[in-house]
Scaffold this active site. Structure first.
Site, PDB file in Angstrom:
ATOM      1  N   GLN A  95      -3.529  48.918  28.078  1.00 49.52           N
ATOM      2  CA  GLN A  95      -3.606  47.969  26.952  1.00 49.52           C
ATOM      3  C   GLN A  95      -2.846  46.690  27.279  1.00 49.52           C
ATOM      4  O   GLN A  95      -1.691  46.728  27.711  1.00 49.52           O
ATOM      5  CB  GLN A  95      -3.038  48.578  25.668  1.00 49.52           C
ATOM      6  CG  GLN A  95      -3.457  47.738  24.460  1.00 49.52           C
ATOM      7  CD  GLN A  95      -2.646  48.017  23.214  1.00 49.52           C
ATOM      8  OE1 GLN A  95      -1.420  47.922  23.231  1.00 49.52           O
ATOM      9  NE2 GLN A  95      -3.324  48.341  22.129  1.00 49.52           N
ATOM     10  N   CYS A 108      -0.334  44.385  17.015  1.00 48.97           N
ATOM     11  CA  CYS A 108       1.133  44.383  16.994  1.00 48.97           C
ATOM     12  C   CYS A 108       1.664  43.327  16.009  1.00 48.97           C
ATOM     13  O   CYS A 108       1.278  42.163  16.076  1.00 48.97           O
ATOM     14  CB  CYS A 108       1.679  44.112  18.389  1.00 48.97           C
ATOM     15  SG  CYS A 108       3.484  44.126  18.398  1.00 48.97           S
ATOM     16  N   HIS A 162      -5.805  50.775  12.964  1.00 48.92           N
ATOM     17  CA  HIS A 162      -4.610  51.297  12.313  1.00 48.92           C
ATOM     18  C   HIS A 162      -4.668  50.834  10.854  1.00 48.92           C
ATOM     19  O   HIS A 162      -4.701  49.625  10.606  1.00 48.92           O
ATOM     20  CB  HIS A 162      -3.364  50.766  13.046  1.00 48.92           C
ATOM     21  CG  HIS A 162      -2.070  51.128  12.383  1.00 48.92           C
ATOM     22  ND1 HIS A 162      -0.864  50.593  12.782  1.00 48.92           N
ATOM     23  CD2 HIS A 162      -1.776  51.969  11.362  1.00 48.92           C
ATOM     24  CE1 HIS A 162       0.111  51.094  12.031  1.00 48.92           C
ATOM     25  NE2 HIS A 162      -0.420  51.928  11.164  1.00 48.92           N
ATOM     26  N   ALA A 191       0.326  59.030  17.367  1.00 49.09           N
ATOM     27  CA  ALA A 191       1.419  58.097  17.670  1.00 49.09           C
ATOM     28  C   ALA A 191       2.744  58.748  17.274  1.00 49.09           C
ATOM     29  O   ALA A 191       3.232  59.631  17.982  1.00 49.09           O
ATOM     30  CB  ALA A 191       1.167  56.766  16.969  1.00 49.09           C
ATOM     31  N   ARG A 192       3.304  58.360  16.107  1.00 56.92           N
ATOM     32  CA  ARG A 192       4.602  58.936  15.728  1.00 56.92           C
ATOM     33  C   ARG A 192       4.513  60.440  15.524  1.00 56.92           C
ATOM     34  O   ARG A 192       5.500  61.153  15.709  1.00 56.92           O
ATOM     35  CB  ARG A 192       5.129  58.233  14.470  1.00 56.92           C
ATOM     36  CG  ARG A 192       5.561  56.801  14.781  1.00 56.92           C
ATOM     37  CD  ARG A 192       5.873  56.047  13.537  1.00 56.92           C
ATOM     38  NE  ARG A 192       4.717  56.012  12.641  1.00 56.92           N
ATOM     39  CZ  ARG A 192       4.759  55.599  11.394  1.00 56.92           C
ATOM     40  NH1 ARG A 192       5.895  55.193  10.880  1.00 56.92           N
ATOM     41  NH2 ARG A 192       3.662  55.575  10.660  1.00 56.92           N
ATOM     42  N   PRO A 227      -1.409  53.945  22.226  1.00 57.62           N
ATOM     43  CA  PRO A 227      -0.455  53.108  22.972  1.00 57.62           C
ATOM     44  C   PRO A 227       0.823  52.956  22.162  1.00 57.62           C
ATOM     45  O   PRO A 227       0.762  52.685  20.956  1.00 57.62           O
ATOM     46  CB  PRO A 227      -1.182  51.762  23.093  1.00 57.62           C
ATOM     47  CG  PRO A 227      -2.197  51.755  21.989  1.00 57.62           C
ATOM     48  CD  PRO A 227      -2.534  53.180  21.680  1.00 57.62           C
ATOM     49  N   MET A 228       1.966  53.159  22.801  1.00 52.94           N
ATOM     50  CA  MET A 228       3.256  52.955  22.117  1.00 52.94           C
ATOM     51  C   MET A 228       4.245  52.322  23.087  1.00 52.94           C
ATOM     52  O   MET A 228       4.602  52.936  24.109  1.00 52.94           O
ATOM     53  CB  MET A 228       3.813  54.270  21.578  1.00 52.94           C
ATOM     54  CG  MET A 228       3.153  54.747  20.298  1.00 52.94           C
ATOM     55  SD  MET A 228       3.971  56.201  19.608  1.00 52.94           S
ATOM     56  CE  MET A 228       3.304  57.498  20.636  1.00 52.94           C
ATOM     57  N   ALA A 229       4.670  51.088  22.748  1.00 54.66           N
ATOM     58  CA  ALA A 229       5.632  50.377  23.587  1.00 54.66           C
ATOM     59  C   ALA A 229       6.926  51.179  23.678  1.00 54.66           C
ATOM     60  O   ALA A 229       7.391  51.732  22.674  1.00 54.66           O
ATOM     61  CB  ALA A 229       5.903  48.999  22.990  1.00 54.66           C
ATOM     62  N   LYS A 283      -7.701  47.002  19.718  1.00 55.72           N
ATOM     63  CA  LYS A 283      -7.033  47.795  18.665  1.00 55.72           C
ATOM     64  C   LYS A 283      -6.568  46.824  17.584  1.00 55.72           C
ATOM     65  O   LYS A 283      -5.884  45.837  17.886  1.00 55.72           O
ATOM     66  CB  LYS A 283      -5.850  48.560  19.252  1.00 55.72           C
ATOM     67  CG  LYS A 283      -5.121  49.445  18.234  1.00 55.72           C
ATOM     68  CD  LYS A 283      -4.290  50.509  18.962  1.00 55.72           C
ATOM     69  CE  LYS A 283      -3.497  51.401  18.027  1.00 55.72           C
ATOM     70  NZ  LYS A 283      -2.340  50.751  17.453  1.00 55.72           N
TER      71      LYS A 283
HETATM   72  C1  FMN Z   1       7.315  52.964  18.884  1.00 50.99           C
HETATM   73  C2  FMN Z   1       5.907  52.468  18.674  1.00 50.99           C
HETATM   74  C3  FMN Z   1       5.345  51.611  19.594  1.00 50.99           C
HETATM   75  C4  FMN Z   1       4.034  51.154  19.420  1.00 50.99           C
HETATM   76  N1  FMN Z   1       3.483  50.349  20.368  1.00 50.99           N
HETATM   77  C5  FMN Z   1       2.171  49.995  20.280  1.00 50.99           C
HETATM   78  C6  FMN Z   1       1.535  49.290  21.342  1.00 50.99           C
HETATM   79  O1  FMN Z   1       2.134  49.010  22.390  1.00 50.99           O
HETATM   80  N2  FMN Z   1       0.235  48.932  21.171  1.00 50.99           N
HETATM   81  C7  FMN Z   1      -0.468  49.258  20.032  1.00 50.99           C
HETATM   82  O2  FMN Z   1      -1.648  48.918  19.920  1.00 50.99           O
HETATM   83  N3  FMN Z   1       0.106  49.949  19.029  1.00 50.99           N
HETATM   84  C8  FMN Z   1       1.396  50.342  19.133  1.00 50.99           C
HETATM   85  N4  FMN Z   1       1.963  51.113  18.153  1.00 50.99           N
HETATM   86  C9  FMN Z   1       1.143  51.530  16.994  1.00 50.99           C
HETATM   87  C10 FMN Z   1       0.558  52.943  17.217  1.00 50.99           C
HETATM   88  O3  FMN Z   1      -0.347  52.960  18.306  1.00 50.99           O
HETATM   89  C11 FMN Z   1      -0.151  53.457  15.946  1.00 50.99           C
HETATM   90  O4  FMN Z   1      -1.288  52.670  15.707  1.00 50.99           O
HETATM   91  C12 FMN Z   1       0.748  53.413  14.723  1.00 50.99           C
HETATM   92  O5  FMN Z   1       2.007  53.993  14.995  1.00 50.99           O
HETATM   93  C13 FMN Z   1       0.112  54.133  13.526  1.00 50.99           C
HETATM   94  O6  FMN Z   1       0.007  55.511  13.734  1.00 50.99           O
HETATM   95  P1  FMN Z   1       1.043  56.580  13.055  1.00 50.99           P
HETATM   96  O7  FMN Z   1       1.217  56.167  11.604  1.00 50.99           O
HETATM   97  O8  FMN Z   1       0.299  57.904  13.197  1.00 50.99           O
HETATM   98  O9  FMN Z   1       2.314  56.488  13.826  1.00 50.99           O
HETATM   99  C14 FMN Z   1       3.279  51.551  18.283  1.00 50.99           C
HETATM  100  C15 FMN Z   1       3.867  52.409  17.354  1.00 50.99           C
HETATM  101  C16 FMN Z   1       5.153  52.872  17.534  1.00 50.99           C
HETATM  102  C17 FMN Z   1       5.732  53.819  16.512  1.00 50.99           C
END
Ligand code: FMN
Length: 342
Positions: free
Chosen positions: A79, A110, A178, A232-233, A25-27, A148
């Site tokens: 989510q 978050c 995470h 994610a990223r 999930p990514m906002a 999460k």
């Molecule tokens: C732009 C952005 C928005 C995110 N939004 C959410 C979200 O809405 N809900 C959530 O549980 N995690 C959110 N995350 C966290 C990611 O799901 C993920 O757990 C986190 O980026 C770690 O993974 P990475 O290091 O591989 O990016 C977000 C991360 C980013 C970068």
């Protein structure tokens, strides 16, 4: 060890999926068009952005848009975030009218102030009783419940493993972890070792998250017993991490998509963004995703600089076409030169 046979028709957290590569999930990122792209590239499951439970109850258009299902693909996890079980349940009632969804996620991760001040997101890491009650209440809807979380900070009085255990006892079907503390936000490295220890402690029931940027990162978490890995990223930085990881997991040689095929997928994606989200939002997403799509291509930096100042959708398309034409001509020159040399 991860086995190839595990990669097909897996069942994680009460949901069947084609493989264990899940879009996190990514906002402001995992909109319907992005979810569709992820599935097109091979992702086994996708998440919506987090949606505010109270926003859903109020009927806010922005919040309802988050759960917009237009042209969507399954399996899909919605989510939600809330500061207490009652608000969460009321939000879930509205969310389920936007469905269908395959599981309900609860954001306990978050670290953003606007979420924390409602007692939601990672603020729940300090309140295991409320977190457990949220899981229990949501389970009543009959859907798998997927909280999460983040890594518990040192000195919080409870370990991440204890917190995760409480969520499972309350009925969670799996837990996404995470490996950063809330205080780290997105800085520094994720604690991969801790996440892998949890994967070993709860085999097949942890969705591993944190610093997944390569196919080898995916394999590393799966080899430790993760039920699935959240992209994610790493997906924004290079969406082709999905097919590359699938190649690695299946023991196939890595297929390298040509510039022309990347461009075709990108144009289709851009069209979907514009159709589903309108030109303004689509333009921002195109700028965000273009560098990753053409990462290994000569001229990728020039493309980013060209797109940066553009505010008009049609101009963006013209500049993109020009860049592609130049890149293809550049490749042709290189081919001709190599033939002459040979
Ligand atoms: C732009 C952005 C928005 C995110 N939004 C959410 C979200 O809405 N809900 C959530 O549980 N995690 C959110 N995350 C966290 C990611 O799901 C993920 O757990 C986190 O980026 C770690 O993974 P990475 O290091 O591989 O990016 C977000 C991360 C980013 C970068």
């Amino acid at each position: 060890m991860y086995r190839e046979s595990d990669s097909l028709n897996i069942s994680v957290g009460g949901v069947r999926a084609a493989n264990p590569l899940f879009l996190a999930p990514m906002a402001s990122v995992t909109t319907a068009a992005v979810r569709r792209l992820a599935v097109q590239l091979g992702a086994g499951l996708t998440h919506t952005e987090m949606a505010s439970a109270t926003g859903l109850v109020r009927g806010g258009r922005q919040t309802l848009r988050v759960l917009d299902q237009t042209n969507d693909t399954r399996p899909l996890v919605a989510q939600l975030f809330a500061g207490d079980a009652e608000s969460l349940v009321r939000g879930a009632e509205v969310a389920l009218t936007c469905g269908p969804f395959d599981a309900l996620g609860i954001n306990m991760a978050c670290p953003m102030p606007k979420v924390l001040k409602r007692g939601a997101g990672s603020a729940l890491l300090d309140r295991p009783d409320e977190a457990a009650s949220m899981v229990r209440e949501l389970c009543r809807f009959g859907f798998p419940v997927w909280p999460k979380v983040r890594k518990e900070p040192a000195g919080s009085g409870i370990t991440t493993e204890e917190f995760v255990q409480i969520l499972f006892e309350a009925g969670a079907s799996c837990v996404a972890v995470h490996g950063r503390t809330p205080g780290q936000r997105y800085e520094g490295q994720a604690d991969r070792k801790s996440v892998k220890e949890l994967c070993r402690a709860f085999p097949g029931r942890i969705l591993a998250s944190g610093d997944v940027f390569t196919a080898e990162d995916v394999l590393d978490y799966l080899s430790a017993g993760a039920g699935a890995v959240l992209l994610a990223r790493g997906f924004i930085a290079d969406p082709f991490i999905v097919p590359r990881s699938l190649d690695l997991l299946s023991g196939r040689p890595e297929a390298r998509p040509s510039l022309a095929s990347r461009y075709e997928i990108f144009c289709e994606f851009a069209g979907e963004l514009e159709r589903l989200h309108g030109p303004k939002m689509a333009l921002g997403m195109v700028k965000r995703f273009a560098p990753g799509f053409f990462k290994f291509q000569a001229g990728a930096g020039a493309l980013r600089r060209t797109l940066g100042p553009i505010n008009d959708w049609n101009e963006m398309q013209i500049r993109l076409d020009e860049w592609f034409g130049q890149s293809e001509r550049g490749k042709e020159h290189a081919r001709n030169a190599a033939e002459l040399d040979g």
